[in-house]
Write a protein that holds these residues in place. Structure first.
Motif, mmCIF file in Angstrom:
data_model
loop_
_atom_site.group_PDB
_atom_site.id
_atom_site.type_symbol
_atom_site.label_atom_id
_atom_site.label_comp_id
_atom_site.label_asym_id
_atom_site.label_seq_id
_atom_site.Cartn_x
_atom_site.Cartn_y
_atom_site.Cartn_z
ATOM 1 N N ALA A 1 -4.033 5.136 -9.091
ATOM 2 C CA ALA A 1 -4.265 5.054 -7.352
ATOM 3 C C ALA A 1 -5.359 5.986 -7.210
ATOM 4 O O ALA A 1 -6.120 5.792 -6.277
ATOM 5 C CB ALA A 1 -3.034 5.319 -6.840
ATOM 6 N N GLY B 1 1.830 5.584 -11.725
ATOM 7 C CA GLY B 1 0.555 4.998 -10.838
ATOM 8 C C GLY B 1 -0.266 5.936 -10.237
ATOM 9 O O GLY B 1 -1.114 5.673 -9.486
ATOM 10 N N ALA C 1 -4.807 -0.066 -16.327
ATOM 11 C CA ALA C 1 -4.181 -1.251 -15.853
ATOM 12 C C ALA C 1 -4.005 -2.097 -17.004
ATOM 13 O O ALA C 1 -3.259 -2.979 -16.803
ATOM 14 C CB ALA C 1 -5.100 -2.044 -14.913
ATOM 15 N N THR D 1 -2.388 -2.504 -0.125
ATOM 16 C CA THR D 1 -3.116 -1.692 -1.188
ATOM 17 C C THR D 1 -3.983 -0.970 -0.460
ATOM 18 O O THR D 1 -4.997 -0.650 -0.771
ATOM 19 C CB THR D 1 -4.038 -2.520 -2.159
ATOM 20 N N LEU E 1 -0.545 -3.483 -9.611
ATOM 21 C CA LEU E 1 0.224 -2.276 -9.507
ATOM 22 C C LEU E 1 1.559 -2.319 -9.560
ATOM 23 O O LEU E 1 2.248 -1.611 -10.237
ATOM 24 C CB LEU E 1 -0.363 -1.382 -8.237
#
Length: 927
Positions: free
Chosen positions: A622, A618, A567, A602, A583
């Motif tokens: 994730a 991502g 991140a 999310t 995200l």
């Protein structure tokens, strides 16, 4: 003398809406307020008839939200929120309900219901009539006149006279409008005077007579904030006085004479109740679908004559002779309702405080046995010794000629068992029994909840005393043993009284509505079985759990480091807002969607979407977040919490089973929930390894093999599937061959997904998501499946047709599951109901079969002399036992036989029921 009753219908509507949970009628329309309104109106009519009440009566409603007061002040009621979305469509139905009772339903454009009530009241008084306003609205209290006009507050079951109004406002009724004008009303947005509350307003009116008198005196008052406010807001005070004044000269939409009561014709009321499917109200009207009336089956008075609960009439039994009288009366009568009061909700930790008994409506008592303060020096009220009470009750509880009725009776069975053991009185076997929570579920699963408070409101139009109103809340809350005996008796005896009243209603409905079979053959005999299982519990290895928690903590910390690196910096992973911002803003991932709160979604679907896109930047973060959530949930829900839930006295974990928690009839468990341990994941299996057998014993796990597919083959009459199961073939390989022409590992896996998904009524889009294919490809697979197994397609079509016609599905044992939203005009609601309805007969039959196996298991083990084999857990299609080493082989044989033949002789299946059995030192090792 004519006596006019004016019912404030708007007040009734909102009371009914907030009193009951969201309910739907048989057409899938929201109808909770309609049901509650009709029940309250009926109760009112009954009470008034018995009291030799009105000669004339009308229900007054609000026509619209805009009235002449909005012309005076455009902000009047401007801040009121719109009525709840699901209440709006019920307004016309409520008008229909009023007319179904053949009562005038009066409303007028531009006028509030209060103005119409005031105008009718004044017109009636002018003719010398008596008037009663059925409402608790403070604005209407202006109209009260001693000797001619009173108010009936049905919420608190009391009449309001002039003295009551003066006690509330500090002024006589004629001056109430003056007080209301000064204090204002934030709900209706009546401005009033800032800083003037009820007490100040009353004091000012007492001293100066009215609003104008107060305003005239204001310049001479001593300097204060009150004086400044009165001077500054004088215009608002005068405006408020006009706003709260009731219009008493509205032209009457219907003449007074036309409001005469002429009885309630049955035909329109029956038609209304049948249209909505209000069975309980229909049963009060008379026979339902040619069913026997309650009086024909249940001893006692007719329901129409059943009195309201009289809390002050309940008896506190603190005398041995009195207890003997109650026991003798119960034995002579042949039935009683029974309830226990304890120190807590956990039956394995709580202690008995008292016992309540009911023999007839309002004939109820409470027997305290452990009331008093918490320390040894605290004063204890006069009461009977617990051992004496239990000793005297034992023969009654075990008397085969006396039926014991309880609500959620398994709790009380455990409490009684533990109390008898603690008193040194051995074991107690309470039988025969009826359980009203189970009766309600077997009659009305899917229509509403089955807790006592909800059932009392739904079936008895009665609001039970709230537990918190007896013991208090927060840090000052008392234990029930600290409650004084008068309050304890009112609460405890009411529980037994309400249970008895519910039983009187449910018992005759069982045969009339074809629910006797599932109640008597499946659910009722399961109640004591479940109680014994809960009391046995299962041994848990605390050290193993602690080691797993430490391991999970280490893995979670490692995942957090990786996620923060991906991140670009630290953030709170458990915060949906922070995760969404990371995200979709910091990392700039595509497809983010915000909810009404402005926070990015999310949820698991969103993270799985990101994780599946392997080309997306991502995907990795994730996947890691999903792993982090999974481990965190397992740690918080199981490895940490299970350690805290080990009973200090037994060293075991005692889950609580609900017979009414799953709509299809499956058992659900809580505290802890053992149904959701992810057995297909290695970490889930590690948790099961912590459930162990005591020395000299093993854990035996017996699991039905593909029972829902076997039942589908039988219920849908699919020859290919029935043949495969009869021969012991691999059903998923068969499906793969039929759909894809060959059996490979991938094809078999896809076939397995399709086999189960079809039975859950999955859509093309749902299957596409499961198999990671397009919707068109998924539809092609569904079409091929139905081509190869047309019986499944026919079963689905017939099931949906049946549930749309009747409103419910049934299992092979007759268990009904209602789907009130099957006709909903909201597409998502309707489709969700359709998917659930497709699976309900299959999953419900599976639940019925394993329940029958559980009921038969203990007698079968006892008959085989297997005293060292005990059933501990039920999880979906699996039963878990603790078995003495010397009994393993014999127990295996008995358990497999009982499970394999559980459906018989009531139901003869075309396919065998396969049972897989494993043993080991732990639950995990037994698989």
């Amino acid at each position: 003398m004519p006596h006019l009753y004016l019912v404030d219908g708007s007040g009734y509507i909102f009371r009914a809406y907030h009193r009951l949970p969201p309910l739907t009628n048989k057409h899938g329309e929201p109808a909770g307020a309609v049901y509650g309104y009709a029940s309250m109106l009926w109760r009112l009519a009954d009470d008034l008839h018995k009291a030799d009440g009105p000669t004339h009566m009308a229900v007054i409603l609000d026509k619209s939200s805009v009235t002449f007061r909005n012309e005076m002040y455009d902000q009047y009621k401007a801040h009121r929120p719109p009525p709840p979305e699901d209440l709006v469509p019920q307004f016309p139905m409520i008008r229909d309900a009023t007319r179904a009772f053949s009562l005038p339903c009066i409303e007028e454009q531009g006028w509030e219901a209060d103005d119409l009530i005031a105008s009718y009241a004044k017109a009636a008084l002018a003719q010398g009539w008596q008037v009663t306003i059925v409402s608790s609205d403070k604005d209407l209290m202006q109209l009260v006149e001693d000797g001619s006009l009173d108010m009936l507050d049905t919420m608190n079951n009391r009449r309001l006279m002039a003295a009551d109004v003066e006690a509330k406002f500090g002024v006589p009724p004629a001056k109430v409008g003056e007080v209301l004008a000064l204090m204002g009303d934030s709900v209706d947005n009546v401005p009033g005077v800032p800083g003037v509350g009820p007490k100040t307003a009353a004091k000012l009116i007492q001293e100066f007579g009215d609003v104008e008198g107060v305003l005239a005196a204001a310049p001479e008052m001593k300097k204060s904030k009150l004086k400044d406010n009165l001077l500054e807001h004088a215009d608002n005070a005068r405006l408020s006085r006009r706003l709260v004044e009731l219009a008493c000269d509205v032209p009457l939409p219907e003449p007074l004479e036309d409001l005469a009561l002429k009885g309630i014709p049955e035909a329109p009321l029956r038609a209304f109740l049948e249209h909505h499917g209000f069975k309980s109200l229909l049963s009060r009207l008379g026979q339902v679908a040619d069913a026997p009336t309650p009086e024909a089956k249940v001893p006692g008075v007719a329901f129409d004559d059943e009195p309201a609960c009289d809390h002050d009439g309940y008896e506190t039994v603190v005398d041995e002779a009195k207890l003997d009288e109650w026991i003798a009366a119960a034995r002579s009568q042949g039935w009683l309702a029974l309830d226990t009061e304890t120190t807590g909700k956990d039956p394995m930790a709580a202690h008995l405080v008292g016992i309540s008994i009911a023999l007839a409506p309002n004939r109820a008592c409470y027997v305290p046995v452990a009331h008093g303060g918490s320390d040894m020096f605290a004063e204890r009220p006069a009461q009977l010794d617990a051992a004496l009470v239990l000793g005297k009750l034992k023969s009654l509880l075990e008397d085969a000629g006396v039926l014991k009725v309880g609500h959620n009776f398994k709790y009380d069975l455990i409490i009684f068992n533990r109390a008898y053991a603690a008193a040194g009185l051995g074991e107690v076997t309470i039988a025969p029994l009826d359980d009203t929570i189970v009766m309600s579920f077997d009659l009305d699963a899917g229509l509403h909840g089955h807790g006592m408070d909800e059932l009392a409101a739904t079936h008895l139009q009665h609001s039970c005393i709230a537990y918190k109103d007896v013991v208090g809340t927060g840090k000052k809350a008392l234990g029930f043993h600290e409650v004084d005996l008068k309050a304890a008796t009112r609460y405890a005896a009411e529980d037994a009284d309400v249970t008895l009243r519910l039983w009187r209603r449910f018992k005759p409905r069982l045969p009339a509505e074809s629910a006797t079979r599932v109640y008597e053959m499946v659910d009722r005999p399961l109640v004591p079985v479940i109680a014994r299982m809960e009391q046995r519990g299962i041994l848990v290895d605390r050290d193993r759990l602690a080691a797993l928690s430490a391991d999970f903590s280490e893995q979670i910390a490692g995942l957090e480091t990786v996620i923060h690196d991906l991140a670009g910096g630290p953030f709170t992973i458990g915060s949906p807002k922070q995760l969404g911002d990371v995200l979709f803003e910091r990392l700039g991932l595509k497809g983010g969607r915000k909810g009404k709160s402005g926070v990015y979604s999310t949820d698991v679907n969103e993270l799985e979407r990101l994780a599946a896109d392997k080309e997306s930047a991502g995907a990795e973060i994730a996947r890691k977040v999903l792993d982090w959530r999974g481990l965190t949930k397992l740690k918080n829900t199981y490895t940490d919490t299970l350690q805290e839930q080990i009973n200090a006295d037994t060293g075991r974990v005692h889950t609580s089973y609900s017979l009414t928690g799953a709509q299809t009839g499956r058992l659900s468990s809580s505290d802890p929930n053992l149904q959701n341990i992810p057995i297909r994941q290695e970490v889930g299996r590690q948790i099961r390894d912590a459930f162990v057998a005591r020395p000299g014993y093993v854990i035996l796990a017996a699991d039905y093999s593909q029972i829902e597919l076997r039942l589908a083959a039988h219920m849908a009459d699919v020859p290919a599937l029935k043949h495969a199961f009869a021969n012991g073939d691999d059903i998923h390989s068969l499906t793969a061959q039929e759909l894809f022409g060959e059996v490979t590992r991938d094809n078999r896996a896809r076939a397995k997904t399709i086999n189960f998904a079809i039975l859950y009524g999955i859509s093309r889009w749902g299957l596409a998501g499961r198999l990671d294919i397009t919707a068109d490809e998924a539809q092609g697979m569904i079409d091929r499946y139905f081509d190869r197994f047309p019986g499944i397609n026919r079963y689905i079509a017939e099931t949906l047709t049946g549930v749309r016609e009747r409103g419910f599905t049934t299992t092979l044992f007759g268990r009904k599951t209602h789907f009130p939203r099957i006709r909903s005009k909201v597409q998502n609601e309707r489709q969700g109901a359709e998917r659930a309805a497709i699976n309900a007969p299959i999953q419900g039959t599976s639940a019925d079969i394993i329940k029958r196996a559980m009921v038969r298991m203990e007698p079968a083990l006892a008959a085989a002399g297997l005293t060292g084999t005990h059933m501990l857990l039920q999880v979906h299609d699996e039963l878990v036992f603790e078995v003495a080493d010397a009994e393993v082989e014999a127990a295996r044989e008995v358990i497999e036989r009982v499970m394999a033949t559980a459906a018989e002789p009531a139901v003869k299946l075309d396919v065998p029921l396969g049972v897989e059995i494993g043993t080991g030192a732990s639950w995990g090792a037994a698989h």
